[in-house]
Design an enzyme around this catalytic site. Structure first.
Site, PDB file in Angstrom:
ATOM      1  N   ASP A  10       0.862  -1.173   0.000  1.00 19.95           N
ATOM      2  CA  ASP A  10       0.000   0.000   0.000  1.00 19.95           C
ATOM      3  C   ASP A  10       0.909   1.237   0.000  1.00 19.95           C
ATOM      4  O   ASP A  10       2.122   1.140   0.210  1.00 19.95           O
ATOM      5  CB  ASP A  10      -0.889  -0.040   1.246  1.00 19.95           C
ATOM      6  CG  ASP A  10      -1.719   1.206   1.425  1.00 19.95           C
ATOM      7  OD1 ASP A  10      -2.429   1.576   0.480  1.00 19.95           O
ATOM      8  OD2 ASP A  10      -1.649   1.820   2.512  1.00 19.95           O
ATOM      9  N   ASP A  12      -0.160   5.215   0.971  1.00 26.95           N
ATOM     10  CA  ASP A  12      -0.338   6.223   2.020  1.00 26.95           C
ATOM     11  C   ASP A  12      -0.462   5.567   3.385  1.00 26.95           C
ATOM     12  O   ASP A  12      -1.240   4.634   3.582  1.00 26.95           O
ATOM     13  CB  ASP A  12      -1.579   7.070   1.728  1.00 26.95           C
ATOM     14  CG  ASP A  12      -1.452   7.810   0.415  1.00 26.95           C
ATOM     15  OD1 ASP A  12      -0.607   8.712   0.331  1.00 26.95           O
ATOM     16  OD2 ASP A  12      -2.170   7.458  -0.537  1.00 26.95           O
ATOM     17  N   SER A  45      -2.780  -0.156  -4.328  1.00 28.26           N
ATOM     18  CA  SER A  45      -3.340   1.047  -3.708  1.00 28.26           C
ATOM     19  C   SER A  45      -4.774   1.284  -4.146  1.00 28.26           C
ATOM     20  O   SER A  45      -5.205   0.819  -5.205  1.00 28.26           O
ATOM     21  CB  SER A  45      -2.474   2.259  -4.091  1.00 28.26           C
ATOM     22  OG  SER A  45      -3.079   3.470  -3.706  1.00 28.26           O
ATOM     23  N   GLY A  46      -5.492   2.036  -3.336  1.00 27.49           N
ATOM     24  CA  GLY A  46      -6.819   2.485  -3.742  1.00 27.49           C
ATOM     25  C   GLY A  46      -6.779   3.687  -4.658  1.00 27.49           C
ATOM     26  O   GLY A  46      -7.795   4.071  -5.227  1.00 27.49           O
TER      27      GLY A  46
END
Length: 272
Positions: A10, A12, A45-46
């Site tokens: 991931d 952040d 990641s989103g």
């Protein structure tokens, strides 16, 4: 020699520190060692693809992205897999969210192949953060009229309410969407049965890599499935309790002290 063949992280709260950067020189050296060891490095990641490519521009050897919480997978500029939300579902969900005062967010966005769309009048609490995370904003008068390939609906709610709101959305739209808290007062709404674990599995299968040969790092709810699925699920020291509960390992140092890079060194040294 380590049995890990793929490392996914991931971004952040995980790979990036609180100033949204990372140790470029140390990581570039690690990438060379990973390549020599036959270990793939993947960003999971989103966030949308364009933002992720900007984040990792200082280390151009990073070329594989599981973006949009698994909805879009790109390797060296080539789209390998994509799982958009049907437009009819997008419009129905947007219509219902905006019509319900209990569900209406401060800002609602559609993350698409050709832009991230938001209403003309929506104003985020933190415009600087919005400009950082979304480098492809397109303002429109009506989100239900957007005609693009939509990978994700993203909204901003009070941080204390995001898990409750996500659960409400999943109950209200069963088998149509998957809503997950992604941190910082944000909820990502993606295709049903889609998450980072599914996206990462698609990629790993294409590379003939088993789940037991994957290490993955995360800090928030939208990382739970990924960490639970892989052979070495690593939660950040600064992560949520829900992520730590499913992890095999918690980083000895947090994201402000190169937690991911420290564990990568341990993997390369075959210490895990």
């Amino acid at each position: 020699m380590t049995n890990i063949k793929l490392i996914a992280t991931d971004v952040d709260g995980t790979f990036l520190d609180s100033t949204r950067t990372y140790n470029h020189d140390r990581f570039a050296a690690q990438l060379q060692r990973l390549k020599a060891a036959g270990i793939h490095f993947v960003v999971a990641s989103g966030n949308h693809l364009g933002h992720l490519q900007e984040v990792f521009a200082p280390t151009p050897a990073v070329q594989t992205f599981v973006a949009e919480n698994g909805g879009l997978i790109v390797d060296h500029g080539q789209t390998l897999f994509e799982t958009p939300i049907p437009l009819a579902t997008v419009r129905s969900v947007v219509r219902d969210i905006l019509a319900d005062p209990a569900l209406r967010p401060r800002v609602l966005r559609l993350s698409g192949a050709h832009g991230t769309y938001l209403n003309l009048t929506d104003q985020p609490d933190d415009p600087v953060a919005q400009d950082y995370f979304f480098n492809n904003l397109v303002r429109v008068p009506d989100l239900t009229q957007v005609a693009d390939t939509i990978y994700k609906i993203n909204g901003e709610w009070p941080d204390t309410a995001i898990r409750t709101i996500a659960a409400t959305l999943n109950a209200q739209f069963p088998e149509q969407i998957h809503a997950t808290a992604s941190g910082f007062g944000s909820i990502d709404i993606i295709a049903p049965h889609m998450n980072k674990a599914i996206g990462l599995t698609q990629l790993a299968q294409a590379w003939h890599i088993a789940p037991s040969e994957i290490a993955a790092f995360g800090d928030n709810d939208n990382d739970q499935e990924m960490l639970r699925h892989v052979g070495l699920g690593v939660a950040m020291q600064n992560g949520t309790d829900s992520v730590k509960d499913v992890a095999n390992l918690i980083t000895p140092t947090d994201n402000d002290h190169e937690g991911v890079l420290n564990v990568i060194d341990a993997i390369l040294a075959d210490e895990l």
